[in-house]
Design a protein around this motif. Structure first.
Motif, PDB file in Angstrom:
ATOM      1  N   UNK A  25      37.739  25.647  32.752  1.00 30.11           N
ATOM      2  CA  UNK A  25      37.082  24.655  33.207  1.00 30.11           C
ATOM      3  C   UNK A  25      37.552  23.689  34.329  1.00 30.11           C
ATOM      4  N   UNK A  26      36.776  23.830  35.477  1.00 28.40           N
ATOM      5  CA  UNK A  26      37.385  23.210  36.703  1.00 28.40           C
ATOM      6  C   UNK A  26      38.382  24.016  37.334  1.00 28.40           C
ATOM      7  N   UNK A  27      38.429  25.233  37.324  1.00 26.84           N
ATOM      8  CA  UNK A  27      39.498  26.107  37.987  1.00 26.84           C
ATOM      9  C   UNK A  27      38.979  26.919  39.021  1.00 26.84           C
ATOM     10  N   UNK A  28      37.748  26.811  39.516  1.00 29.60           N
ATOM     11  CA  UNK A  28      36.754  27.337  40.444  1.00 29.60           C
ATOM     12  C   UNK A  28      37.047  28.853  40.212  1.00 29.60           C
ATOM     13  N   UNK A  29      36.637  29.222  38.928  1.00 28.83           N
ATOM     14  CA  UNK A  29      36.510  30.843  38.545  1.00 28.83           C
ATOM     15  C   UNK A  29      37.878  31.151  38.355  1.00 28.83           C
ATOM     16  N   UNK A  30      38.948  30.529  37.994  1.00 31.57           N
ATOM     17  CA  UNK A  30      40.166  31.046  37.828  1.00 31.57           C
ATOM     18  C   UNK A  30      41.151  30.864  38.946  1.00 31.57           C
ATOM     19  N   UNK A  31      40.460  30.619  40.156  1.00 32.88           N
ATOM     20  CA  UNK A  31      41.289  30.380  41.222  1.00 32.88           C
ATOM     21  C   UNK A  31      42.518  29.406  41.349  1.00 32.88           C
ATOM     22  N   UNK A  32      42.268  28.341  40.620  1.00 34.18           N
ATOM     23  CA  UNK A  32      43.414  27.143  40.749  1.00 34.18           C
ATOM     24  C   UNK A  32      44.113  27.228  39.613  1.00 34.18           C
ATOM     25  N   UNK A  33      44.021  28.439  38.541  1.00 38.71           N
ATOM     26  CA  UNK A  33      44.922  28.547  37.543  1.00 38.71           C
ATOM     27  C   UNK A  33      46.158  28.882  38.050  1.00 38.71           C
ATOM     28  N   UNK A  34      47.320  28.423  37.304  1.00 40.67           N
ATOM     29  CA  UNK A  34      48.657  28.755  37.420  1.00 40.67           C
ATOM     30  C   UNK A  34      48.988  30.119  36.766  1.00 40.67           C
ATOM     31  N   UNK A  71      37.733  34.861  36.575  1.00 38.37           N
ATOM     32  CA  UNK A  71      38.131  36.233  37.014  1.00 38.37           C
ATOM     33  C   UNK A  71      39.608  36.201  37.436  1.00 38.37           C
ATOM     34  N   UNK A  72      40.367  37.183  36.661  1.00 44.52           N
ATOM     35  CA  UNK A  72      41.740  37.332  36.972  1.00 44.52           C
ATOM     36  C   UNK A  72      41.890  37.471  38.514  1.00 44.52           C
ATOM     37  N   UNK A  73      40.826  38.118  39.097  1.00 49.38           N
ATOM     38  CA  UNK A  73      41.038  38.222  40.512  1.00 49.38           C
ATOM     39  C   UNK A  73      39.937  37.563  41.320  1.00 49.38           C
ATOM     40  N   UNK A  74      40.474  36.630  42.049  1.00 48.80           N
ATOM     41  CA  UNK A  74      39.349  36.136  42.825  1.00 48.80           C
ATOM     42  C   UNK A  74      38.216  36.624  43.550  1.00 48.80           C
ATOM     43  N   UNK A  75      38.532  37.627  44.067  1.00 44.65           N
ATOM     44  CA  UNK A  75      37.548  38.376  44.881  1.00 44.65           C
ATOM     45  C   UNK A  75      36.697  39.284  43.992  1.00 44.65           C
ATOM     46  N   UNK A  76      37.022  39.399  42.690  1.00 42.15           N
ATOM     47  CA  UNK A  76      35.922  40.296  42.039  1.00 42.15           C
ATOM     48  C   UNK A  76      34.540  39.675  42.086  1.00 42.15           C
ATOM     49  N   UNK A  77      34.290  38.816  41.937  1.00 38.37           N
ATOM     50  CA  UNK A  77      33.001  38.290  42.062  1.00 38.37           C
ATOM     51  C   UNK A  77      32.823  37.757  43.566  1.00 38.37           C
ATOM     52  N   UNK A  78      32.131  38.477  44.521  1.00 42.08           N
ATOM     53  CA  UNK A  78      31.845  37.870  45.747  1.00 42.08           C
ATOM     54  C   UNK A  78      32.676  38.708  46.898  1.00 42.08           C
ATOM     55  N   UNK A  79      33.434  39.254  46.521  1.00 36.09           N
ATOM     56  CA  UNK A  79      34.405  40.255  47.627  1.00 36.09           C
ATOM     57  C   UNK A  79      35.141  39.271  48.427  1.00 36.09           C
ATOM     58  N   UNK A  80      35.063  39.149  49.746  1.00 39.96           N
ATOM     59  CA  UNK A  80      35.832  38.767  50.760  1.00 39.96           C
ATOM     60  C   UNK A  80      35.065  37.213  50.803  1.00 39.96           C
ATOM     61  N   UNK A  81      34.060  36.990  50.256  1.00 46.37           N
ATOM     62  CA  UNK A  81      33.669  35.389  50.484  1.00 46.37           C
ATOM     63  C   UNK A  81      34.396  34.703  49.371  1.00 46.37           C
ATOM     64  N   UNK A  82      35.287  35.480  48.584  1.00 38.58           N
ATOM     65  CA  UNK A  82      36.174  34.534  47.668  1.00 38.58           C
ATOM     66  C   UNK A  82      37.743  34.828  47.830  1.00 38.58           C
ATOM     67  N   UNK A  83      37.982  35.254  49.118  1.00 40.21           N
ATOM     68  CA  UNK A  83      39.271  35.386  49.185  1.00 40.21           C
ATOM     69  C   UNK A  83      39.747  34.153  49.582  1.00 40.21           C
ATOM     70  N   UNK A  84      40.991  34.222  50.154  1.00 36.40           N
ATOM     71  CA  UNK A  84      41.888  32.987  50.403  1.00 36.40           C
ATOM     72  C   UNK A  84      41.148  32.223  51.656  1.00 36.40           C
ATOM     73  N   UNK A  85      40.801  33.042  52.700  1.00 41.43           N
ATOM     74  CA  UNK A  85      40.312  32.776  53.890  1.00 41.43           C
ATOM     75  C   UNK A  85      38.941  32.643  53.805  1.00 41.43           C
ATOM     76  N   UNK A  86      38.107  33.316  52.895  1.00 45.96           N
ATOM     77  CA  UNK A  86      36.934  33.216  52.535  1.00 45.96           C
ATOM     78  C   UNK A  86      36.410  31.793  52.295  1.00 45.96           C
ATOM     79  N   UNK A  87      37.279  31.426  51.096  1.00 48.38           N
ATOM     80  CA  UNK A  87      37.048  30.071  50.539  1.00 48.38           C
ATOM     81  C   UNK A  87      37.210  28.831  51.437  1.00 48.38           C
TER      82      UNK A  87
END
Length: 208
Positions: A25-34, A71-87
C-alpha cells in the motif's frame, strides 16, 4: 480434523491477503519499496502459493476487473511510461487489468502527463491456456491516448504467466522468466493482478 485444517487454511489465506496489503500500500505499484520490502512480498507470495487451487487457470475467479498493486519490475505494467524517466513525466493514476470470458484480456495504465494532461496506454489481448497453471496472452499493438488525441503504435507483444495464487480478493502471477511476484487484488477490497506488456516477474492484483 478436516474442519480444523480448513479453518487453518482460511486463516492463513486471510493473513496473507492482509500482509500483502500492508506491504504494498502506498508504494506506487512497488516502485517505492526497499529491497527488504520486495523480499517481504516474495516471502508472503511463497506462503500463499501453498494454498493455491489445483487448476487456477480454470478458476472462475480469474475473470473480472483487477487493480495491479505491485510489480517487482516497475516497467512490467506500462513499459517505458513506468521507467524512472517516464515517471518524471507521466504520473501513474491507475493500473487495471480486465479479464473477460472466454479469452479477452484488457490492460490499462492511466496517467497524468506533466501534471495536467490526462492520458492512458492500453492493450487488448487474447488469452490461451497452456496447462493447469500457465497462460499465454498475445496482445495487439498498444494504444496511447493523451487528451483528445489517440493513436496505435508498435507491434504485437506476447507474455506467458503462471498463476501462483488466486482467491476472491487477490491474484498472484509470475512471468515466464521471472522469479518475483506480481500482485493483484479485488478492487472492492484492495487490488488484483496479471501481467502487462512484458511482465516477466511477480505481480500482485486486487479485485476491482
Amino acid at each position: 480434523m478436516k474442519g480444523f485444517e480448513d479453518a487453518h487454511i482460511v486463516k492463513e489465506k486471510f493473513r496473507g491477503d492482509i500482509q500483502m496489503d500492508c506491504i504494498v500500500k502506498g508504494t506506487d505499484g512497488g516502485v517505492l519499496l526497499t529491497k527488504d520490502g520486495h523480499k517481504e512480498v516474495a516471502d508472503v507470495a511463497l506462503q500463499l502459493e501453498k494454498y493455491c487451487v489445483d487448476e487456477p487457470v480454470k478458476c472462475p475467479l480469474i475473470f473480472g476487473e483487477w487493480d495491479v498493486v505491485y510489480c517487482s519490475r516497475p516497467t512490467s505494467p506500462g513499459g517505458g511510461y513506468r521507467s524512472a524517466f517516464g515517471r518524471l513525466v507521466f504520473k501513474t493514476n491507475e493500473m487495471v487489468q480486465v479479464v473477460e470470458a472466454p479469452d479477452t484480456v484488457r490492460n490499462m495504465v492511466s496517467f497524468s502527463a506533466f501534471g495536467f494532461l490526462d492520458g492512458e496506454v492500453s492493450l487488448k489481448g487474447k488469452l490461451k491456456v497452456l496447462d493447469d497453471k500457465w497462460i499465454q496472452v498475445i496482445f495487439l499493438p498498444p494504444k496511447l491516448k493523451i487528451g483528445s488525441l489517440g493513436f496505435q503504435y508498435g507491434g504485437e507483444s506476447e507474455v506467458k504467466l503462471q498463476i501462483t495464487y488466486i482467491d476472491e480478493k487477490l491474484r498472484l502471477g509470475k512471468g515466464s522468466r521471472g522469479t518475483d511476484p506480481n500482485v493483484l487484488h479485488d478492487a472492492m477490497d484492495i487490488v488484483k493482478q496479471l501481467t502487462f506488456l512484458d511482465m516477466l516477474s511477480y505481480g500482485l492484483y486486487h479485485a476491482a
